[in-house]
Design a protein around this motif. Structure first.
Motif, PDB file in Angstrom:
ATOM      1  N   VAL A 180      95.379  38.716   2.642  1.00 25.83           N
ATOM      2  CA  VAL A 180      96.549  38.132   3.284  1.00 25.83           C
ATOM      3  C   VAL A 180      97.226  37.141   2.347  1.00 25.83           C
ATOM      4  CG1 VAL A 180      97.385  36.725   5.219  1.00 25.83           C
ATOM      5  CG2 VAL A 180      95.517  38.363   5.565  1.00 25.83           C
ATOM      6  N   MET A 181      98.550  37.206   2.286  1.00 23.27           N
ATOM      7  CA  MET A 181      99.340  36.125   1.697  1.00 23.27           C
ATOM      8  C   MET A 181     100.224  35.571   2.805  1.00 23.27           C
ATOM      9  SD  MET A 181     100.365  36.798  -2.271  1.00 23.27           S
ATOM     10  CE  MET A 181     100.812  35.057  -2.365  1.00 23.27           C
ATOM     11  N   VAL A 182     100.161  34.274   2.982  1.00 25.05           N
ATOM     12  CA  VAL A 182     100.849  33.659   4.114  1.00 25.05           C
ATOM     13  C   VAL A 182     102.352  33.603   3.874  1.00 25.05           C
ATOM     14  CG1 VAL A 182      98.851  32.262   4.724  1.00 25.05           C
ATOM     15  CG2 VAL A 182     100.611  31.305   3.227  1.00 25.05           C
ATOM     16  N   HIS A 183     103.091  33.723   4.965  1.00 25.86           N
ATOM     17  CA  HIS A 183     104.516  33.418   4.956  1.00 25.86           C
ATOM     18  C   HIS A 183     104.631  31.971   5.403  1.00 25.86           C
ATOM     19  CE1 HIS A 183     108.735  33.287   5.947  1.00 25.86           C
ATOM     20  NE2 HIS A 183     108.918  34.513   5.504  1.00 25.86           N
ATOM     21  N   PRO A 184     105.215  31.094   4.593  1.00 22.85           N
ATOM     22  CA  PRO A 184     105.168  29.665   4.915  1.00 22.85           C
ATOM     23  C   PRO A 184     105.810  29.294   6.238  1.00 22.85           C
ATOM     24  CG  PRO A 184     106.351  30.063   2.846  1.00 22.85           C
ATOM     25  CD  PRO A 184     105.867  31.376   3.327  1.00 22.85           C
ATOM     26  N   PHE A 185     106.770  30.087   6.724  1.00 24.22           N
ATOM     27  CA  PHE A 185     107.474  29.733   7.950  1.00 24.22           C
ATOM     28  C   PHE A 185     106.975  30.492   9.176  1.00 24.22           C
ATOM     29  CE2 PHE A 185     110.502  29.022   4.449  1.00 24.22           C
ATOM     30  CZ  PHE A 185     110.711  27.660   4.616  1.00 24.22           C
ATOM     31  N   ARG A 186     106.426  31.685   8.974  1.00 20.86           N
ATOM     32  CA  ARG A 186     106.061  32.522  10.115  1.00 20.86           C
ATOM     33  C   ARG A 186     104.602  32.385  10.538  1.00 20.86           C
ATOM     34  NH1 ARG A 186     109.044  38.056   8.021  1.00 20.86           N
ATOM     35  NH2 ARG A 186     111.190  37.279   8.154  1.00 20.86           N
ATOM     36  N   VAL A 187     103.708  32.146   9.585  1.00 25.97           N
ATOM     37  CA  VAL A 187     102.283  32.042   9.914  1.00 25.97           C
ATOM     38  C   VAL A 187     101.993  30.640  10.441  1.00 25.97           C
ATOM     39  CG1 VAL A 187      99.944  32.143   9.004  1.00 25.97           C
ATOM     40  CG2 VAL A 187     101.668  33.775   8.195  1.00 25.97           C
ATOM     41  N   ARG A 188     101.443  30.566  11.645  1.00 27.28           N
ATOM     42  CA  ARG A 188     101.240  29.269  12.295  1.00 27.28           C
ATOM     43  C   ARG A 188     100.043  28.513  11.744  1.00 27.28           C
ATOM     44  NH1 ARG A 188     102.514  30.364  18.755  1.00 27.28           N
ATOM     45  NH2 ARG A 188     104.720  30.972  18.460  1.00 27.28           N
ATOM     46  N   ARG A 189      98.979  29.234  11.446  1.00 22.18           N
ATOM     47  CA  ARG A 189      97.777  28.551  10.947  1.00 22.18           C
ATOM     48  C   ARG A 189      98.078  27.844   9.630  1.00 22.18           C
ATOM     49  NH1 ARG A 189      92.434  32.127  10.891  1.00 22.18           N
ATOM     50  NH2 ARG A 189      93.812  33.953  10.764  1.00 22.18           N
ATOM     51  N   ALA A 196     104.054  21.714   3.269  1.00 21.97           N
ATOM     52  CA  ALA A 196     103.960  20.573   2.364  1.00 21.97           C
ATOM     53  C   ALA A 196     103.711  21.041   0.929  1.00 21.97           C
ATOM     54  CB  ALA A 196     102.845  19.632   2.819  1.00 21.97           C
ATOM     55  N   VAL A 197     102.814  22.018   0.784  1.00 25.30           N
ATOM     56  CA  VAL A 197     102.533  22.562  -0.551  1.00 25.30           C
ATOM     57  C   VAL A 197     103.771  23.267  -1.105  1.00 25.30           C
ATOM     58  CG1 VAL A 197     101.124  24.203  -1.851  1.00 25.30           C
ATOM     59  CG2 VAL A 197     100.068  22.786  -0.089  1.00 25.30           C
ATOM     60  N   LEU A 198     104.492  23.980  -0.237  1.00 24.39           N
ATOM     61  CA  LEU A 198     105.719  24.646  -0.669  1.00 24.39           C
ATOM     62  C   LEU A 198     106.739  23.634  -1.178  1.00 24.39           C
ATOM     63  CD1 LEU A 198     107.421  27.249  -0.858  1.00 24.39           C
ATOM     64  CD2 LEU A 198     108.181  26.806   1.483  1.00 24.39           C
ATOM     65  N   ALA A 199     106.867  22.499  -0.490  1.00 24.64           N
ATOM     66  CA  ALA A 199     107.803  21.464  -0.925  1.00 24.64           C
ATOM     67  C   ALA A 199     107.399  20.899  -2.284  1.00 24.64           C
ATOM     68  CB  ALA A 199     107.867  20.350   0.124  1.00 24.64           C
ATOM     69  N   VAL A 200     106.103  20.689  -2.466  1.00 23.04           N
ATOM     70  CA  VAL A 200     105.614  20.184  -3.756  1.00 23.04           C
ATOM     71  C   VAL A 200     105.874  21.212  -4.855  1.00 23.04           C
ATOM     72  CG1 VAL A 200     103.534  19.540  -5.025  1.00 23.04           C
ATOM     73  CG2 VAL A 200     103.900  18.661  -2.713  1.00 23.04           C
ATOM     74  N   LEU A 231      97.770  31.673  -3.341  1.00 25.03           N
ATOM     75  CA  LEU A 231      96.995  32.869  -3.662  1.00 25.03           C
ATOM     76  C   LEU A 231      95.686  32.937  -2.892  1.00 25.03           C
ATOM     77  CD1 LEU A 231      97.495  33.152  -7.532  1.00 25.03           C
ATOM     78  CD2 LEU A 231      98.291  34.775  -5.800  1.00 25.03           C
ATOM     79  N   THR A 232      95.143  31.779  -2.516  1.00 27.72           N
ATOM     80  CA  THR A 232      93.797  31.757  -1.944  1.00 27.72           C
ATOM     81  C   THR A 232      93.742  31.399  -0.461  1.00 27.72           C
ATOM     82  OG1 THR A 232      93.476  29.455  -2.647  1.00 27.72           O
ATOM     83  CG2 THR A 232      92.759  31.200  -4.164  1.00 27.72           C
ATOM     84  N   ILE A 233      94.775  30.759   0.089  1.00 27.61           N
ATOM     85  CA  ILE A 233      94.700  30.326   1.476  1.00 27.61           C
ATOM     86  C   ILE A 233      94.525  31.524   2.414  1.00 27.61           C
ATOM     87  CG2 ILE A 233      97.206  30.378   1.796  1.00 27.61           C
ATOM     88  CD1 ILE A 233      94.650  27.988   3.437  1.00 27.61           C
ATOM     89  N   GLY A 234      95.050  32.668   2.018  1.00 26.89           N
ATOM     90  CA  GLY A 234      94.918  33.862   2.842  1.00 26.89           C
ATOM     91  C   GLY A 234      93.485  34.324   3.013  1.00 26.89           C
ATOM     92  N   LEU A 235      92.596  33.888   2.114  1.00 26.89           N
ATOM     93  CA  LEU A 235      91.188  34.273   2.230  1.00 26.89           C
ATOM     94  C   LEU A 235      90.580  33.725   3.526  1.00 26.89           C
ATOM     95  CD1 LEU A 235      89.994  33.694  -1.450  1.00 26.89           C
ATOM     96  CD2 LEU A 235      90.622  35.857  -0.356  1.00 26.89           C
ATOM     97  N   ALA A 236      91.141  32.626   4.018  1.00 29.20           N
ATOM     98  CA  ALA A 236      90.634  32.049   5.260  1.00 29.20           C
ATOM     99  C   ALA A 236      90.998  32.893   6.478  1.00 29.20           C
ATOM    100  CB  ALA A 236      91.193  30.632   5.450  1.00 29.20           C
ATOM    101  N   PHE A 237      91.895  33.849   6.298  1.00 24.90           N
ATOM    102  CA  PHE A 237      92.340  34.694   7.400  1.00 24.90           C
ATOM    103  C   PHE A 237      91.497  35.954   7.538  1.00 24.90           C
ATOM    104  CE2 PHE A 237      95.661  31.849   6.597  1.00 24.90           C
ATOM    105  CZ  PHE A 237      96.561  31.852   7.641  1.00 24.90           C
ATOM    106  N   GLY A 238      90.631  36.201   6.560  1.00 24.66           N
ATOM    107  CA  GLY A 238      89.825  37.411   6.601  1.00 24.66           C
ATOM    108  C   GLY A 238      90.619  38.633   6.159  1.00 24.66           C
ATOM    109  N   ARG A 239      90.126  39.803   6.473  1.00 19.97           N
ATOM    110  CA  ARG A 239      90.794  41.046   6.097  1.00 19.97           C
ATOM    111  C   ARG A 239      92.126  41.190   6.827  1.00 19.97           C
ATOM    112  NH1 ARG A 239      88.963  45.782   3.769  1.00 19.97           N
ATOM    113  NH2 ARG A 239      90.114  47.671   4.270  1.00 19.97           N
ATOM    114  N   ALA A 240      93.141  41.622   6.111  1.00 21.19           N
ATOM    115  CA  ALA A 240      94.478  41.731   6.682  1.00 21.19           C
ATOM    116  C   ALA A 240      94.526  42.772   7.784  1.00 21.19           C
ATOM    117  CB  ALA A 240      95.488  42.082   5.583  1.00 21.19           C
ATOM    118  N   ARG A 241      95.051  42.373   8.932  1.00 23.15           N
ATOM    119  CA  ARG A 241      95.270  43.308  10.033  1.00 23.15           C
ATOM    120  C   ARG A 241      96.763  43.583  10.124  1.00 23.15           C
ATOM    121  NH1 ARG A 241      92.156  39.405  12.186  1.00 23.15           N
ATOM    122  NH2 ARG A 241      93.870  38.655  13.502  1.00 23.15           N
TER     123      ARG A 241
END
Length: 244
Positions: A180-189, A196-200, A231-241
């Motif tokens: 998983v790669m997160v969408h900064p605006f759509r993914v709630r978790r 904040a990281v996107l702004a930085v 690149l790595t935050i998506g690992l916390a989401f597990g396998r992409a569904r």
């Protein structure tokens, strides 16, 4: 008992709503103009200007969806698909221009430049056509072909042709990987942290542009850390569904 206004409660006439919807589509389509300006800058080897135009196009892409939902483009102007329009523009600004830039700037080994660029284009075309590219949480399945961002980092870090080629090959393979790669605006978790990281990251990217793509070590460290987060935050989401 009052009646429901035909404008859906928006306060606009049907003509006004239609003009607003056309305006949003035109705003989205303006990304193609920005893409052409970026391509012209790349052809003239004005790399900072190229990334500036691509950055503006990225901002347009980031806010046009909110605008479209606000004026209910799908309902008011169903003849024209905002999703298709968005994909057309994105393929130019996210894929074609940065792929050309990587080759034209000599950042890839000469013998591998064309094969690597071809791999970028073909893998990205498959990704853009994938009806299951989005996950159930609104993120992306695999590397979402954001070659504009990847090329920017390759230019800024300037790690050498061999390492650049390895990065490109890894990202091409990651396009089809089930992470998983997160969408900064759509993914709630983790949204607040992600924003904040996107702004930085955006601030550091702006500093890199101001330094003509030759920033100091501090800016490079911030870009590296923020990019590693995405690149790595998506690992916390597990396998992409995939979203069905």
């Amino acid at each position: 008992m009052g009646t429901v206004p035909q404008d859906g409660g928006s306060g606009q006439s049907p003509r006004g709503r239609r003009l607003a919807a056309i305006g949003v589509h035109a705003f989205t389509a303006s990304g193609a103009v920005l893409g052409l300006l970026a391509l012209q800058a790349a052809a003239e080897r004005r790399w900072t200007a190229m990334f500036l135009f691509l950055g503006i196009a990225l901002v347009v892409d980031g806010i046009d969806g909110t605008m479209a939902r606000a004026v209910r483009v799908d309902e008011v102007l169903p003849r024209f698909s905002g999703e298709v329009l968005d994909l057309i523009v994105d393929f130019l600004t996210y894929v074609i221009v940065p792929a050309y830039a990587l080759m034209a700037a000599g950042l890839l080994p000469q013998a591998l430049a064309w094969p690597l660029v071809a791999a970028i284009l073909i893998s990205s075309a498959f990704y853009f056509a994938d009806g299951l590219m989005k996950t159930s949480e609104g993120g992306f399945r695999g590397f979402p072909a954001v070659w504009n961002v990847a090329a920017f980092l390759i230019f800024v870090f300037d790690a050498g042709q061999a390492l650049n080629a390895a990065v490109v090959m890894t990202l091409v393979a990651a396009t089809f990987a089930p992470f998983v790669m997160v969408h900064p605006f759509r993914v709630r978790r983790f949204r607040l942290v992600t924003l904040a990281v996107l702004a930085v990251w955006g601030g550091a990217a702006g500093a890199a542009l101001a330094a003509d793509l030759r920033p100091g070590a501090a800016v490079l460290a911030v870009l590296a850390a923020a990019s590693l987060y995405f690149l790595t935050i998506g690992l916390a989401f597990g396998r992409a569904r995939p979203m069905t």
